[in-house]
Design an enzyme around this catalytic site. Structure first.
Site, short mmCIF file in Angstrom:
data_model
loop_
_atom_site.label_atom_id
_atom_site.label_comp_id
_atom_site.label_asym_id
_atom_site.label_seq_id
_atom_site.Cartn_x
_atom_site.Cartn_y
_atom_site.Cartn_z
N TYR A 126 -5.20 4.08 -8.11
CA TYR A 126 -6.36 3.28 -7.73
C TYR A 126 -7.50 3.43 -8.74
O TYR A 126 -8.17 2.46 -9.09
CB TYR A 126 -6.84 3.68 -6.33
CG TYR A 126 -6.00 3.08 -5.23
CD1 TYR A 126 -6.25 1.81 -4.75
CD2 TYR A 126 -4.94 3.79 -4.67
CE1 TYR A 126 -5.48 1.25 -3.74
CE2 TYR A 126 -4.17 3.25 -3.67
CZ TYR A 126 -4.44 1.98 -3.20
OH TYR A 126 -3.67 1.43 -2.22
N CYS A 153 0.84 -1.20 0.00
CA CYS A 153 0.00 0.00 0.00
C CYS A 153 0.87 1.25 0.00
O CYS A 153 1.68 1.45 0.92
CB CYS A 153 -0.91 0.00 1.23
SG CYS A 153 -1.85 1.54 1.42
#
Length: 225
Positions: free
Chosen positions: A193, A58
């Site tokens: 994303y 992440c």
């Protein structure tokens, strides 16, 4: 989408309406507290009291790992690293794996999955389960799951414990840093994303175009020194 609904883990949320209703019943800005240098604060900075949960997969978690290292807070703020693959039914899990030697167990609470930590903090929690996450071992609750806030806390709240003796958030530059950080979050981190989860080619193309435009803007700023 994986999420908790009123404290129950769903590896795949089918009823989005039920999820939305449960979210609406929950206070806004949940888990957005603050670790302070003030010893009288609810969450005063202290060595070993807090625990940072991250995953190397992440980018939002990754920047807190870098910040912790740059400030020299490794001895003050322990870390547990979740397995980088979160596509399984448990989402983010603590799964030691020879293929990913950085992945660890939960050193603070012995949990098997990150969603269990959210439920421990709030038994009826509804929402996504994300990293990074800053945990208070004394009060057994989540302080924050917002990476930008966690970075500010490390710089300001933990300044007395930072071995580097440095600050990367000086008062005279904070407005500029916040503005630039917001742009990077929306258009660079968020752009990745949006492209990765685009539902169709047009959405993908729009996300990619804005992503590269943001990189061009950053390149211009770096070229100016």
């Amino acid at each position: 989408m994986k999420a908790l609904i009123r404290g129950v883990w769903h590896s795949r949320v089918i009823d989005r309406d039920a999820y939305g209703r449960a979210r609406a019943e929950q206070p806004e800005n949940l888990f957005r507290d603050w670790v302070s240098a003030d010893p009288k604060a609810r969450f005063p900075a202290a060595p070993g009291r807090y625990h940072l949960y991250v995953s190397y997969a992440c980018p939002f978690a990754h920047r807190t790992i870098l910040y912790r290292r740059l400030l020299g807070l490794e001895k003050v703020l322990p870390v547990s690293v979740l397995h980088p693959r979160w596509g399984g039914p448990g989402g983010w899990t603590f799964t030691p794996d020879p293929a990913f030697p950085e992945a660890t167990v939960d050193h603070a609470g012995g949990h098997q999955a990150l969603w269990q930590i959210y439920v421990k903090a709030r038994g009826d929690y509804t929402g996504k389960v994300t990293v990074p996450l800053l945990w208070d071992r004394r009060e057994q609750t989540i302080v924050s799951d917002e990476s930008a806030d966690i970075m500010r806390m490390l710089d300001l709240g933990f300044a007395a414990f930072a071995e580097s003796g440095r600050s990367f958030y000086p008062a005279r530059l904070r407005d500029e840093i916040d503005a630039l950080g917001g742009m990077i979050r929306r258009r660079v981190n968020g752009g990745v994303y949006r492209a990765g989860f685009a539902a169709d080619q047009q959405a993908y193309d729009r996300a990619l175009a804005d992503f590269y435009a943001a990189l061009d803007s950053l390149e211009e700023q770096l070229a100016d020194g």
